[in-house]
Design an enzyme around this catalytic site. Structure first.
Site, PDB file in Angstrom:
ATOM      1  N   LYS A  31       0.770  -1.258  -0.110  1.00  0.00           N
ATOM      2  CA  LYS A  31      -0.032   0.080  -0.119  1.00  0.00           C
ATOM      3  C   LYS A  31       1.032   1.129  -0.045  1.00  0.00           C
ATOM      4  O   LYS A  31       1.784   1.491   0.811  1.00  0.00           O
ATOM      5  CB  LYS A  31      -0.703   0.006   1.125  1.00  0.00           C
ATOM      6  CG  LYS A  31      -1.893   0.986   1.076  1.00  0.00           C
ATOM      7  CD  LYS A  31      -2.989   1.088   2.492  1.00  0.00           C
ATOM      8  CE  LYS A  31      -2.574   1.695   3.775  1.00  0.00           C
ATOM      9  NZ  LYS A  31      -2.296   2.815   3.896  1.00  0.00           N
ATOM     10  N   ASP A  58      -3.292   4.302  -2.059  1.00  0.00           N
ATOM     11  CA  ASP A  58      -4.207   4.946  -1.118  1.00  0.00           C
ATOM     12  C   ASP A  58      -4.304   6.252  -1.128  1.00  0.00           C
ATOM     13  O   ASP A  58      -3.514   6.788  -0.171  1.00  0.00           O
ATOM     14  CB  ASP A  58      -3.863   4.052   0.296  1.00  0.00           C
ATOM     15  CG  ASP A  58      -4.763   4.697   1.259  1.00  0.00           C
ATOM     16  OD1 ASP A  58      -6.031   4.928   1.098  1.00  0.00           O
ATOM     17  OD2 ASP A  58      -4.409   4.496   2.481  1.00  0.00           O
ATOM     18  N   LYS A  60      -7.539   8.056  -1.516  1.00  0.00           N
ATOM     19  CA  LYS A  60      -8.575   8.339  -1.067  1.00  0.00           C
ATOM     20  C   LYS A  60      -9.055   9.546  -2.008  1.00  0.00           C
ATOM     21  O   LYS A  60      -9.504  10.730  -1.150  1.00  0.00           O
ATOM     22  CB  LYS A  60      -8.537   8.901   0.425  1.00  0.00           C
ATOM     23  CG  LYS A  60      -8.097   7.708   1.328  1.00  0.00           C
ATOM     24  CD  LYS A  60      -8.397   7.952   2.856  1.00  0.00           C
ATOM     25  CE  LYS A  60      -7.678   6.874   3.639  1.00  0.00           C
ATOM     26  NZ  LYS A  60      -6.347   6.687   3.459  1.00  0.00           N
ATOM     27  N   ASP A  63     -13.646  14.263  -4.944  1.00  0.00           N
ATOM     28  CA  ASP A  63     -13.696  15.649  -5.714  1.00  0.00           C
ATOM     29  C   ASP A  63     -14.888  15.423  -6.590  1.00  0.00           C
ATOM     30  O   ASP A  63     -15.570  14.576  -6.383  1.00  0.00           O
ATOM     31  CB  ASP A  63     -12.397  15.605  -6.320  1.00  0.00           C
ATOM     32  CG  ASP A  63     -11.888  17.242  -6.753  1.00  0.00           C
ATOM     33  OD1 ASP A  63     -12.896  17.838  -7.168  1.00  0.00           O
ATOM     34  OD2 ASP A  63     -10.732  17.427  -6.542  1.00  0.00           O
ATOM     35  N   THR A 121     -11.738   5.696  10.520  1.00  0.00           N
ATOM     36  CA  THR A 121     -11.895   5.200  11.936  1.00  0.00           C
ATOM     37  C   THR A 121     -11.380   6.028  12.830  1.00  0.00           C
ATOM     38  O   THR A 121     -11.857   5.978  14.248  1.00  0.00           O
ATOM     39  CB  THR A 121     -10.874   3.659  12.101  1.00  0.00           C
ATOM     40  OG1 THR A 121      -9.641   3.995  11.557  1.00  0.00           O
ATOM     41  CG2 THR A 121     -11.679   2.822  11.460  1.00  0.00           C
ATOM     42  N   ARG A 214       3.093  -1.834  10.834  1.00  0.00           N
ATOM     43  CA  ARG A 214       4.151  -1.919  11.649  1.00  0.00           C
ATOM     44  C   ARG A 214       4.469  -3.285  12.170  1.00  0.00           C
ATOM     45  O   ARG A 214       5.572  -3.568  12.414  1.00  0.00           O
ATOM     46  CB  ARG A 214       3.975  -0.898  12.740  1.00  0.00           C
ATOM     47  CG  ARG A 214       4.409   0.604  12.423  1.00  0.00           C
ATOM     48  CD  ARG A 214       3.678   1.447  13.097  1.00  0.00           C
ATOM     49  NE  ARG A 214       2.334   1.639  13.157  1.00  0.00           N
ATOM     50  CZ  ARG A 214       1.503   2.460  13.557  1.00  0.00           C
ATOM     51  NH1 ARG A 214       1.999   3.300  14.712  1.00  0.00           N
ATOM     52  NH2 ARG A 214       0.052   2.339  13.276  1.00  0.00           N
TER      53      ARG A 214
HETATM   54  O1  C5P Z   1       1.231   0.233  10.840  1.00  0.00           O
HETATM   55  P1  C5P Z   1      -0.249  -0.307  10.864  1.00  0.00           P
HETATM   56  O2  C5P Z   1      -0.384  -1.630  10.917  1.00  0.00           O
HETATM   57  O3  C5P Z   1      -0.866   0.345  11.871  1.00  0.00           O
HETATM   58  O4  C5P Z   1      -0.654   0.425   9.521  1.00  0.00           O
HETATM   59  C1  C5P Z   1      -2.186   0.533   9.160  1.00  0.00           C
HETATM   60  C2  C5P Z   1      -2.103   1.089   7.756  1.00  0.00           C
HETATM   61  O5  C5P Z   1      -3.670   1.141   7.445  1.00  0.00           O
HETATM   62  C3  C5P Z   1      -1.603   2.540   7.851  1.00  0.00           C
HETATM   63  O6  C5P Z   1      -1.253   2.791   6.587  1.00  0.00           O
HETATM   64  C4  C5P Z   1      -2.837   3.196   8.113  1.00  0.00           C
HETATM   65  O7  C5P Z   1      -2.853   4.660   7.736  1.00  0.00           O
HETATM   66  C5  C5P Z   1      -4.085   2.455   7.232  1.00  0.00           C
HETATM   67  N1  C5P Z   1      -5.468   2.643   7.933  1.00  0.00           N
HETATM   68  C6  C5P Z   1      -5.465   2.380   9.358  1.00  0.00           C
HETATM   69  N2  C5P Z   1      -6.945   2.378   9.656  1.00  0.00           N
HETATM   70  C7  C5P Z   1      -7.768   3.111   8.965  1.00  0.00           C
HETATM   71  C8  C5P Z   1      -7.625   3.259   7.249  1.00  0.00           C
HETATM   72  C9  C5P Z   1      -6.310   3.093   7.203  1.00  0.00           C
HETATM   73  O8  C5P Z   1      -4.742   2.030   9.961  1.00  0.00           O
HETATM   74  N3  C5P Z   1      -9.006   2.916   9.183  1.00  0.00           N
END
Ligand code: C5P
Length: 237
Positions: A31, A58, A60, A63, A121, A214
């Site tokens: 992503k 990603d 989003k 527009d 979220t 992560r």
């Molecule tokens: O590091 P981690 O597993 O938390 O990364 C989750 C990824 O998903 C990040 O790129 C975050 O921006 C994205 N994301 C999220 N929650 C959402 C939408 C996207 O954690 N509701």
């Protein structure tokens, strides 16, 4: 395909490509979000797709329909496999996004997967009320997911706790892409995620793909972590 999409939330192409090179073969795709794209531009998407990687772009888009259609066309030409728009842009905007994806496919590009973001979220009930929405976040999520499906989009991004309700409302073929994966094979560090599920819980709740950052990218051995998370997510229906 392997359902794990790794969030390359890094600041430079050098770091992103090093991580992608280290993980290739253990995950389903990568992503690229607004941080990396804004720093490095479309070349980072080209660099990954040239290596054979599937890229979820990603950005989003949100527009007027004509502009979103143009953005979807550009992302398709770039070779992105999956891309997203904000469902809050409305039915006409989403229909324009779908039409642009269909046109890209007719023009010889692979038909990109186009999904919608429902409610971020980070937005709780009070935040929704502040922007003029009086229903609960879950009701609004399901409402927007149905609207995305009616507009012809392929699926939505959803938190793990919303996944089952969307699956029930939108049926088995609608894609649900789920971040917020923690615990179990994804390890115990929560970072800034609060409402989470383990990889296998999220898949059982109805997720099609899991976005994992992560727990893989910050692991001591990212390739080992990715393999364990992918194995845990590979549940039988
Ligand atoms: O590091 P981690 O597993 O938390 O990364 C989750 C990824 O998903 C990040 O790129 C975050 O921006 C994205 N994301 C999220 N929650 C959402 C939408 C996207 O954690 N509701």
């Amino acid at each position: 395909m392997n359902p794990i999409l790794v969030a390359l939330d890094v600041a430079s192409a050098r770091e992103a490509l090093a991580m992608a090179d280290a993980l290739r073969g253990t995950v389903g795709g990568y992503k690229v979000g607004s941080q990396l794209f804004t720093a490095e531009g479309p070349d980072i998407v080209r660099a990954l797709t040239m290596r054979g990687d599937k890229v979820f772009l990603d950005l989003k888009f949100h527009d007027i329909p004509n502009t979103v259609a143009g953005a979807i066309a550009s992302a398709s030409r770039l070779g992105a496999w999956m891309m997203n728009v904000h469902a809050a842009g409305g039915p006409a905007m989403m229909a324009a996004a779908k039409a642009a994806a269909d046109t890209a496919a007719a023009g010889g590009h692979a038909r990109p997967v186009v999904i919608a973001v429902t409610v971020l979220t980070s937005m709780d009930e009070a935040t929704l009320r502040a922007v003029g929405v009086d229903t609960s976040p879950l009701e609004q999520v399901v409402h927007l997911a149905r609207m995305a499906q009616d507009a012809g989009l392929d699926g939505v991004v959803a938190s793990p706790l919303e996944t089952a309700a969307i699956r029930a409302a939108c049926g088995p073929d609608f894609l649900i892409v789920t971040p917020g994966i923690r615990g179990g094979a994804a390890g115990d560090a929560k970072n800034d995620q609060s409402r989470t599920m383990t990889p296998d819980e999220a898949m059982r709740a109805g997720a099609s793909y899991l976005v994992v950052g992560r727990p893989i990218t910050a692991a001591a051995e990212p390739r080992v972590a990715a393999g364990e998370i992918a194995a845990a997510a590979s549940i039988e229906d």
